[in-house]
Design a protein around this motif. Structure first.
Motif, PDB file in Angstrom:
ATOM      1  N   ASP A 213     -17.201  38.121  22.011  1.00 34.99           N
ATOM      2  CA  ASP A 213     -17.120  38.281  20.443  1.00 34.99           C
ATOM      3  C   ASP A 213     -18.569  38.526  19.973  1.00 34.99           C
ATOM      4  OD1 ASP A 213     -14.294  37.942  20.297  1.00 34.99           O
ATOM      5  OD2 ASP A 213     -14.781  35.696  19.759  1.00 34.99           O
ATOM      6  N   ARG A 214     -19.664  37.933  20.557  1.00 33.84           N
ATOM      7  CA  ARG A 214     -20.858  38.050  19.957  1.00 33.84           C
ATOM      8  C   ARG A 214     -21.582  39.732  20.281  1.00 33.84           C
ATOM      9  NH1 ARG A 214     -26.069  37.406  18.407  1.00 33.84           N
ATOM     10  NH2 ARG A 214     -27.824  37.514  19.785  1.00 33.84           N
ATOM     11  N   ILE A 215     -21.326  40.259  21.422  1.00 35.35           N
ATOM     12  CA  ILE A 215     -21.515  41.559  21.802  1.00 35.35           C
ATOM     13  C   ILE A 215     -20.769  42.539  21.240  1.00 35.35           C
ATOM     14  CG2 ILE A 215     -22.864  41.028  23.965  1.00 35.35           C
ATOM     15  CD1 ILE A 215     -20.394  42.190  25.352  1.00 35.35           C
ATOM     16  N   TYR A 216     -19.659  42.165  20.613  1.00 37.91           N
ATOM     17  CA  TYR A 216     -18.962  43.398  19.979  1.00 37.91           C
ATOM     18  C   TYR A 216     -18.621  43.231  18.502  1.00 37.91           C
ATOM     19  CZ  TYR A 216     -17.664  45.233  24.592  1.00 37.91           C
ATOM     20  OH  TYR A 216     -17.309  45.946  25.700  1.00 37.91           O
ATOM     21  N   ASN A 217     -18.780  41.877  18.140  1.00 38.35           N
ATOM     22  CA  ASN A 217     -18.205  41.720  16.595  1.00 38.35           C
ATOM     23  C   ASN A 217     -19.671  41.097  15.796  1.00 38.35           C
ATOM     24  OD1 ASN A 217     -15.665  42.186  17.160  1.00 38.35           O
ATOM     25  ND2 ASN A 217     -15.386  40.153  17.915  1.00 38.35           N
ATOM     26  N   GLU A 218     -20.701  40.714  16.411  1.00 37.84           N
ATOM     27  CA  GLU A 218     -21.962  40.283  15.519  1.00 37.84           C
ATOM     28  C   GLU A 218     -22.578  41.431  15.366  1.00 37.84           C
ATOM     29  OE1 GLU A 218     -23.723  36.770  16.814  1.00 37.84           O
ATOM     30  OE2 GLU A 218     -21.843  35.606  17.500  1.00 37.84           O
ATOM     31  N   THR A 219     -23.178  41.748  14.418  1.00 33.23           N
ATOM     32  CA  THR A 219     -24.106  43.000  14.099  1.00 33.23           C
ATOM     33  C   THR A 219     -25.465  42.491  13.417  1.00 33.23           C
ATOM     34  OG1 THR A 219     -23.108  43.254  11.821  1.00 33.23           O
ATOM     35  CG2 THR A 219     -22.273  44.520  14.047  1.00 33.23           C
ATOM     36  N   SER A 220     -25.521  41.381  12.753  1.00 33.50           N
ATOM     37  CA  SER A 220     -26.810  40.942  11.732  1.00 33.50           C
ATOM     38  C   SER A 220     -27.896  40.564  12.668  1.00 33.50           C
ATOM     39  CB  SER A 220     -26.391  40.194  10.590  1.00 33.50           C
ATOM     40  OG  SER A 220     -25.615  38.794  11.038  1.00 33.50           O
ATOM     41  N   ASN A 221     -27.634  39.715  13.699  1.00 27.91           N
ATOM     42  CA  ASN A 221     -28.626  38.954  14.353  1.00 27.91           C
ATOM     43  C   ASN A 221     -28.382  39.201  15.874  1.00 27.91           C
ATOM     44  OD1 ASN A 221     -30.727  37.348  14.179  1.00 27.91           O
ATOM     45  ND2 ASN A 221     -29.559  35.441  14.872  1.00 27.91           N
ATOM     46  N   ILE A 222     -28.269  40.564  16.346  1.00 26.83           N
ATOM     47  CA  ILE A 222     -28.265  40.652  17.765  1.00 26.83           C
ATOM     48  C   ILE A 222     -28.835  42.358  18.067  1.00 26.83           C
ATOM     49  CG2 ILE A 222     -26.046  41.924  17.795  1.00 26.83           C
ATOM     50  CD1 ILE A 222     -25.544  40.778  20.629  1.00 26.83           C
ATOM     51  N   ASP A 223     -29.778  42.262  18.875  1.00 26.12           N
ATOM     52  CA  ASP A 223     -30.352  43.624  19.207  1.00 26.12           C
ATOM     53  C   ASP A 223     -29.242  44.600  19.693  1.00 26.12           C
ATOM     54  OD1 ASP A 223     -33.065  44.989  19.752  1.00 26.12           O
ATOM     55  OD2 ASP A 223     -31.804  45.174  21.593  1.00 26.12           O
ATOM     56  N   SER A 224     -29.386  45.729  19.233  1.00 33.12           N
ATOM     57  CA  SER A 224     -28.178  46.859  19.449  1.00 33.12           C
ATOM     58  C   SER A 224     -28.335  47.353  20.903  1.00 33.12           C
ATOM     59  CB  SER A 224     -28.105  48.080  18.399  1.00 33.12           C
ATOM     60  OG  SER A 224     -29.516  48.471  18.495  1.00 33.12           O
ATOM     61  N   SER A 225     -29.449  47.500  21.438  1.00 33.68           N
ATOM     62  CA  SER A 225     -29.536  47.984  22.679  1.00 33.68           C
ATOM     63  C   SER A 225     -29.112  46.799  23.733  1.00 33.68           C
ATOM     64  CB  SER A 225     -31.044  48.518  22.943  1.00 33.68           C
ATOM     65  OG  SER A 225     -31.929  47.282  22.673  1.00 33.68           O
ATOM     66  N   PHE A 226     -29.546  45.521  23.096  1.00 34.25           N
ATOM     67  CA  PHE A 226     -29.138  44.534  24.236  1.00 34.25           C
ATOM     68  C   PHE A 226     -27.431  44.272  24.213  1.00 34.25           C
ATOM     69  CE2 PHE A 226     -27.969  39.829  23.943  1.00 34.25           C
ATOM     70  CZ  PHE A 226     -28.328  39.417  25.428  1.00 34.25           C
ATOM     71  N   ALA A 227     -26.900  44.306  22.837  1.00 30.56           N
ATOM     72  CA  ALA A 227     -25.742  44.261  22.957  1.00 30.56           C
ATOM     73  C   ALA A 227     -24.997  45.511  23.784  1.00 30.56           C
ATOM     74  CB  ALA A 227     -25.091  44.577  21.482  1.00 30.56           C
ATOM     75  N   LYS A 228     -25.356  46.801  23.677  1.00 24.37           N
ATOM     76  CA  LYS A 228     -24.966  47.653  24.499  1.00 24.37           C
ATOM     77  C   LYS A 228     -25.018  47.577  25.967  1.00 24.37           C
ATOM     78  CE  LYS A 228     -24.678  52.840  24.187  1.00 24.37           C
ATOM     79  NZ  LYS A 228     -25.386  53.886  23.490  1.00 24.37           N
ATOM     80  N   LEU A 229     -26.180  46.813  26.403  1.00 23.74           N
ATOM     81  CA  LEU A 229     -26.296  46.501  27.789  1.00 23.74           C
ATOM     82  C   LEU A 229     -25.484  45.682  28.253  1.00 23.74           C
ATOM     83  CD1 LEU A 229     -28.328  46.603  30.379  1.00 23.74           C
ATOM     84  CD2 LEU A 229     -29.663  44.798  29.297  1.00 23.74           C
TER      85      LEU A 229
END
Length: 329
Positions: A213-229
Motif C-alpha cells: 500500500d505504501r509504495i503504490y498508494n502513498e505519494t506525499s511522503n515517499i521518494d518516487s525513485s524508492f517507490a519505483k525500486l
C-alpha cells in the motif's frame, strides 16, 4: 550477643523478626530480574546462547533481525514470558498464528536449539523467555550493534492467547504516529523509546504484503525513485508476490547502524509505520538527532531494550521453567 541472653523471649522474638526479614528479602529479590541471576546456577548460559546464535546468524544474517523481533513480539503480548514460543494445545490456541506473527515471526528453531544445549548443561534452570532476551542482544551485537548486560530471571508462561496477540497490542505496519505512541505507552515505554526501538529496522526484511500500500498508494511522503525500486519486486495485485522480501534499511540491511533514520529523512522508509516517525510530527527531531549521532542512538537503544525486557515478566514462583519451549511442562 551477650546483652540479649538475659531474655529468652526477647531473643526468640528477635530471631523470628530476623527470619521474617530474610524471607521477605529473599522473596523480593527472587521477584526481580538481575544480570547475575544465573551466576551460580548456570554461569556459562550466556556463552552457550551466544554460540548457537552466532552459528545461526553466520548461516543467515537475516536471522539476527528475526531473533530481535521475536523478543519484541513476545514482550508486547502478556509480557516477556516466552508465550510466543508455545504451540497450540487442546486447551488454548497460541500466538503463532495471530495476524502480526503468522508467516512473519521466525527463529523458533534457533530457540529450540539453544534450549536443548542449555538443558544439557543446566537442566531445568534457564527459562525460554530469558533465552529469547539473550538471543536478541547477541543478534544485535553480531550485526555490528551495541552490547548490554541482559537482565535475567524471567520464568515461562504456561499458556498463550491468540486473541491477546490479535487485539492490537502489537502495532501494525499501517500504524499512525499517535497509534504507535499509544501502544508503546501502554507497555510503559516512552515516545523516545518507541522511536529508538523502531531503529531495530536498521536490520531485517519485510514482505511485500506489508509495504504494498505504501509504495503504490502513498505519494506525499515517499521518494518516487524508492517507490519505483520497491515496486520492481512487489506487484500491485494482492496475492501476487506477497512473500517477496525487501530490506527495511536500503543502505546497510545486514548491519546494525543509524542509516534507518537517514532513510526516513530521505522519505525512504519501507513501512508506513516507519515513515510516520518523520512526517512533520512530534518525533521529527528525534529522527534527525539519531541520524546525525550514532552514539546517541546506540546508547538510547540499549536503555530502551532493557526497559522493554522489563515488561511484566513472570518471576519468583509464577510460571515455570519449560523443558521444551514449544509446550508447557
Amino acid at each position: 550477643m551477650g546483652e540479649f541472653s538475659s531474655s529468652s523471649s526477647f531473643s526468640s522474638s528477635l530471631i523470628t523478626t530476623v527470619v521474617s526479614l530474610l524471607v521477605l528479602l529473599t522473596g523480593s529479590s527472587s521477584a526481580q530480574l538481575s544480570t547475575d541471576f544465573y551466576e551460580k546456577s548456570c554461569p556459562n548460559v550466556f556463552s552457550v546462547v551466544n554460540s548457537v546464535v552466532k552459528s545461526a546468524v553466520q548461516k543467515e544474517k537475516r536471522m539476527g533481525a528475526s531473533l530481535l523481533r521475536l523478543h519484541f513480539h513476545d514482550c508486547f503480548v502478556q509480557g516477556c514470558d516466552g508465550s510466543i514460543l508455545l504451540d497450540d494445545t487442546s486447551s488454548f490456541t497460541g500466538e503463532k498464528t495471530a495476524g502480526p506473527n503468522i508467516n512473519s515471526v521466525r527463529g523458533y528453531e534457533v530457540i529450540d536449539s539453544i534450549k536443548s544445549k542449555v538443558e544439557a548443561t543446566c537442566p531445568g534452570v534457564i527459562s525460554c523467555a530469558d533465552i529469547v532476551a539473550i538471543a536478541a542482544r547477541d543478534s544485535v551485537v553480531l550485526l555490528g550493534g551495541p552490547t548490554w548486560e541482559v537482565k535475567v530471571g524471567r520464568r515461562d508462561s504456561k499458556t498463550a492467547s491468540l486473541s491477546a496477540a490479535n487485539n492490537g497490542q502489537l502495532p501494525p505496519p499501517t500504524s499512525t504516529l499517535t497509534n504507535l505512541i499509544n501502544r508503546f505507552q501502554a507497555k510503559g515505554l516512552s515516545t523516545k523509546d518507541m522511536v529508538v526501538l523502531s531503529g531495530a529496522h536498521s536490520i531485517g526484511q519485510a514482505r511485500c504484503t506489508v509495504f504494498r500500500d505504501r509504495i503504490y498508494n502513498e505519494t506525499s511522503n515517499i521518494d518516487s525513485s524508492f517507490a519505483k525500486l520497491r515496486q520492481g519486486n512487489c506487484p500491485r495485485t494482492n496475492g501476487s508476490g506477497d512473500n517477496n522480501l525487501a530490506p527495511l534499511d536500503l543502505k546497510t540491511p545486514t548491519f546494525f547502524d543509524n542509516a534507518y533514520f537517514k532513510n526516513l529523512i530521505a522519505k525512504k522508509g519501507l513501512l508506513h509505520s516507519d515513515q510516520v516517525l518523520y512526517n512533520g510530527g512530534s518525533t521529527d527531531s528525534l529522527v534527525e538527532s539519531y541520524s546525525k549521532n550514532p552514539q546517541s542512538f546506540n546508547g538510547d537503544f540499549v536503555a530502551a531494550m532493557i526497559r522493554m525486557g522489563d515488561i511484566t515478566p513472570l518471576t519468583g514462583s509464577k510460571g515455570e521453567i519449560r523443558k521444551n519451549c514449544r509446550k508447557p511442562n
